[in-house]
Design a protein around this motif. Structure first.
Motif, PDB file in Angstrom:
ATOM      1  N   GLU A 106       0.789  -1.301   0.103  1.00  0.00           N
ATOM      2  CA  GLU A 106      -0.053  -0.035   0.010  1.00  0.00           C
ATOM      3  C   GLU A 106       0.802   1.091   0.105  1.00  0.00           C
ATOM      4  OE1 GLU A 106      -3.466  -2.236   2.665  1.00  0.00           O
ATOM      5  OE2 GLU A 106      -2.755  -0.271   3.073  1.00  0.00           O
ATOM      6  N   GLY A 107       0.306   2.268  -0.453  1.00  0.00           N
ATOM      7  CA  GLY A 107       0.989   3.379  -0.373  1.00  0.00           C
ATOM      8  C   GLY A 107       1.750   3.961  -1.732  1.00  0.00           C
ATOM      9  N   ASP A 108       2.020   5.211  -1.906  1.00  0.00           N
ATOM     10  CA  ASP A 108       2.732   5.654  -3.119  1.00  0.00           C
ATOM     11  C   ASP A 108       4.084   5.779  -3.022  1.00  0.00           C
ATOM     12  OD1 ASP A 108       2.617   7.722  -1.802  1.00  0.00           O
ATOM     13  OD2 ASP A 108       1.602   9.179  -2.994  1.00  0.00           O
ATOM     14  N   ALA A 109       4.813   5.438  -2.137  1.00  0.00           N
ATOM     15  CA  ALA A 109       6.323   5.462  -1.965  1.00  0.00           C
ATOM     16  C   ALA A 109       7.053   4.672  -2.924  1.00  0.00           C
ATOM     17  CB  ALA A 109       6.740   5.521  -0.527  1.00  0.00           C
ATOM     18  N   PRO A 110       8.009   5.115  -3.411  1.00  0.00           N
ATOM     19  CA  PRO A 110       8.533   4.081  -4.581  1.00  0.00           C
ATOM     20  C   PRO A 110       9.544   3.015  -3.566  1.00  0.00           C
ATOM     21  CG  PRO A 110       9.726   6.277  -4.821  1.00  0.00           C
ATOM     22  CD  PRO A 110       8.529   6.479  -3.798  1.00  0.00           C
ATOM     23  N   HIS A 111       9.868   2.006  -4.006  1.00  0.00           N
ATOM     24  CA  HIS A 111      10.380   0.896  -3.432  1.00  0.00           C
ATOM     25  C   HIS A 111      11.918   0.966  -3.841  1.00  0.00           C
ATOM     26  CE1 HIS A 111       6.484  -0.244  -2.374  1.00  0.00           C
ATOM     27  NE2 HIS A 111       7.019  -1.081  -1.679  1.00  0.00           N
ATOM     28  N   ILE A 116      18.910   5.987   5.338  1.00  0.00           N
ATOM     29  CA  ILE A 116      19.194   7.038   4.438  1.00  0.00           C
ATOM     30  C   ILE A 116      17.900   6.918   3.583  1.00  0.00           C
ATOM     31  CG2 ILE A 116      20.638   8.016   2.706  1.00  0.00           C
ATOM     32  CD1 ILE A 116      23.055   7.054   4.533  1.00  0.00           C
ATOM     33  N   LEU A 117      17.753   5.763   2.800  1.00  0.00           N
ATOM     34  CA  LEU A 117      16.818   5.992   1.725  1.00  0.00           C
ATOM     35  C   LEU A 117      15.324   5.943   2.308  1.00  0.00           C
ATOM     36  CD1 LEU A 117      18.106   3.204  -0.428  1.00  0.00           C
ATOM     37  CD2 LEU A 117      18.277   5.541  -0.831  1.00  0.00           C
ATOM     38  N   GLU A 118      14.941   5.445   3.500  1.00  0.00           N
ATOM     39  CA  GLU A 118      13.633   5.531   4.254  1.00  0.00           C
ATOM     40  C   GLU A 118      13.516   6.995   4.672  1.00  0.00           C
ATOM     41  OE1 GLU A 118      12.940   1.362   6.428  1.00  0.00           O
ATOM     42  OE2 GLU A 118      13.693   2.809   7.378  1.00  0.00           O
ATOM     43  N   ASP A 119      14.608   7.837   5.138  1.00  0.00           N
ATOM     44  CA  ASP A 119      14.362   9.167   5.223  1.00  0.00           C
ATOM     45  C   ASP A 119      14.168  10.010   4.022  1.00  0.00           C
ATOM     46  OD1 ASP A 119      14.771   8.790   7.965  1.00  0.00           O
ATOM     47  OD2 ASP A 119      16.766   9.407   8.190  1.00  0.00           O
ATOM     48  N   ALA A 120      14.717   9.318   2.743  1.00  0.00           N
ATOM     49  CA  ALA A 120      14.477  10.094   1.558  1.00  0.00           C
ATOM     50  C   ALA A 120      13.150   9.799   0.920  1.00  0.00           C
ATOM     51  CB  ALA A 120      15.541   9.635   0.616  1.00  0.00           C
ATOM     52  N   GLY A 121      12.470   8.912   1.469  1.00  0.00           N
ATOM     53  CA  GLY A 121      10.953   8.518   1.292  1.00  0.00           C
ATOM     54  C   GLY A 121      10.680   7.369   0.401  1.00  0.00           C
ATOM     55  N   PHE A 122      11.781   6.331   0.521  1.00  0.00           N
ATOM     56  CA  PHE A 122      11.420   5.057   0.023  1.00  0.00           C
ATOM     57  C   PHE A 122      10.984   4.058   0.959  1.00  0.00           C
ATOM     58  CE2 PHE A 122      14.707   6.982  -2.858  1.00  0.00           C
ATOM     59  CZ  PHE A 122      14.268   6.416  -4.272  1.00  0.00           C
ATOM     60  N   ARG A 123      10.441   3.151   0.401  1.00  0.00           N
ATOM     61  CA  ARG A 123      10.089   1.921   1.219  1.00  0.00           C
ATOM     62  C   ARG A 123      11.004   1.106   0.856  1.00  0.00           C
ATOM     63  NH1 ARG A 123       4.304   1.435   3.073  1.00  0.00           N
ATOM     64  NH2 ARG A 123       3.210   3.267   2.164  1.00  0.00           N
ATOM     65  N   VAL A 124      11.820   0.591   1.818  1.00  0.00           N
ATOM     66  CA  VAL A 124      13.227  -0.277   1.515  1.00  0.00           C
ATOM     67  C   VAL A 124      12.989  -1.851   1.816  1.00  0.00           C
ATOM     68  CG1 VAL A 124      15.166  -0.571   2.143  1.00  0.00           C
ATOM     69  CG2 VAL A 124      14.304   1.670   2.096  1.00  0.00           C
ATOM     70  N   LEU A 125      13.442  -2.259   0.898  1.00  0.00           N
ATOM     71  CA  LEU A 125      13.603  -4.005   1.021  1.00  0.00           C
ATOM     72  C   LEU A 125      15.073  -4.240   1.110  1.00  0.00           C
ATOM     73  CD1 LEU A 125      11.542  -4.624  -2.189  1.00  0.00           C
ATOM     74  CD2 LEU A 125      10.713  -5.333   0.053  1.00  0.00           C
ATOM     75  N   GLU A 126      15.255  -5.114   1.947  1.00  0.00           N
ATOM     76  CA  GLU A 126      16.666  -5.619   2.421  1.00  0.00           C
ATOM     77  C   GLU A 126      17.280  -6.873   1.756  1.00  0.00           C
ATOM     78  OE1 GLU A 126      16.866  -5.025   6.404  1.00  0.00           O
ATOM     79  OE2 GLU A 126      17.104  -2.665   6.155  1.00  0.00           O
ATOM     80  N   ALA A 127      18.556  -7.197   1.447  1.00  0.00           N
ATOM     81  CA  ALA A 127      19.034  -8.518   1.222  1.00  0.00           C
ATOM     82  C   ALA A 127      20.493  -8.311   1.563  1.00  0.00           C
ATOM     83  CB  ALA A 127      18.719  -8.585  -0.158  1.00  0.00           C
ATOM     84  N   MET A 128      20.939  -9.390   1.698  1.00  0.00           N
ATOM     85  CA  MET A 128      22.471  -9.414   2.343  1.00  0.00           C
ATOM     86  C   MET A 128      23.254 -10.146   1.388  1.00  0.00           C
ATOM     87  SD  MET A 128      22.258  -9.716   6.343  1.00  0.00           S
ATOM     88  CE  MET A 128      23.946  -9.298   6.959  1.00  0.00           C
ATOM     89  N   PRO A 138      11.028   9.850  -4.944  1.00  0.00           N
ATOM     90  CA  PRO A 138       9.918  10.142  -3.808  1.00  0.00           C
ATOM     91  C   PRO A 138       9.708  11.498  -3.241  1.00  0.00           C
ATOM     92  CG  PRO A 138      11.949   8.882  -2.841  1.00  0.00           C
ATOM     93  CD  PRO A 138      12.222   9.427  -4.280  1.00  0.00           C
ATOM     94  N   LYS A 139       8.784  11.933  -2.681  1.00  0.00           N
ATOM     95  CA  LYS A 139       8.404  13.268  -2.492  1.00  0.00           C
ATOM     96  C   LYS A 139       9.381  14.206  -1.796  1.00  0.00           C
ATOM     97  CE  LYS A 139       3.453  12.443  -2.070  1.00  0.00           C
ATOM     98  NZ  LYS A 139       2.412  12.115  -1.326  1.00  0.00           N
ATOM     99  N   GLN A 140      10.134  13.523  -0.966  1.00  0.00           N
ATOM    100  CA  GLN A 140      11.191  14.312  -0.143  1.00  0.00           C
ATOM    101  C   GLN A 140      12.277  14.487  -0.807  1.00  0.00           C
ATOM    102  OE1 GLN A 140       9.238  11.466   0.897  1.00  0.00           O
ATOM    103  NE2 GLN A 140       9.316  11.120   3.115  1.00  0.00           N
ATOM    104  N   LEU A 141      12.572  13.755  -2.083  1.00  0.00           N
ATOM    105  CA  LEU A 141      13.600  14.172  -3.135  1.00  0.00           C
ATOM    106  C   LEU A 141      13.136  15.101  -4.090  1.00  0.00           C
ATOM    107  CD1 LEU A 141      15.615  10.802  -3.425  1.00  0.00           C
ATOM    108  CD2 LEU A 141      16.166  12.741  -2.013  1.00  0.00           C
ATOM    109  N   ARG A 142      11.911  15.521  -4.106  1.00  0.00           N
ATOM    110  CA  ARG A 142      11.522  16.156  -5.329  1.00  0.00           C
ATOM    111  C   ARG A 142      12.211  17.591  -4.987  1.00  0.00           C
ATOM    112  NH1 ARG A 142       5.701  13.520  -6.177  1.00  0.00           N
ATOM    113  NH2 ARG A 142       6.486  11.704  -6.947  1.00  0.00           N
TER     114      ARG A 142
END
Length: 136
Positions: free
Chosen positions: A6-11, A28-40, A131-135
């Motif tokens: 849900e939501g309109d934030a890019p991943h 950093i990316l969450e603060d920039a407005g992304f929804r973040v997926l993680e892998a190791m 994301p909105k925060q980077l525009r």
């Protein structure tokens, strides 16, 4: 890994085998407005991309990770299979050689700051995909 359909934030997908750097880049990316997926590692990253490539707008990956493939391999494979995904590669040890990065990919050195990451993400993604925060 966090994922919310849900939501309109890019991943963004962040890939790093160092848990502290993974957490820092994710923050950093969450603060920039992304929804973040993680892998190791690359295998985990490709599994996530197989499932969520339509939602992912940005791949942010380290170079050196365990396994037979590294971040340069992941960057090239991502660009081949999902060319809509912008790619940012980071390393404190490796410098890209010709052919390491796919066309349009960005390389940044480690350690990096939030300001550096945001700057390169702005350049890597078209304005309408920020994301909105980077525009600006």
């Amino acid at each position: 890994m966090t994922y919310d359909s849900e939501g309109d934030a890019p991943h963004a997908l962040v890939v790093d085998d160092d848990a502290l750097i993974l957490m820092e880049a994710t923050s950093i990316l969450e603060d920039a407005g992304f929804r973040v997926l993680e892998a190791m590692n690359v295998v985990q990253a490709l599994q996530i991309l197989d499932q969520h490539h339509d939602a992912v707008q940005l791949l942010f990956t380290d170079v050196h990770m365990p396994g037979v493939a590294d971040g340069f391999d992941l960057a090239r494979k991502t660009n081949e299979r999902w060319p809509h995904i912008a790619v940012v590669v980071a390393s404190g040890q490796a410098q890209p050689e010709p052919g390491d990065l796919p066309e349009g990919a960005t390389f940044i050195g480690k350690p990096f700051s939030a300001e550096i990451v945001r700057h390169h993400v702005r350049k890597a993604l078209p304005d309408e995909r920020h994301p909105k925060q980077l525009r600006t």
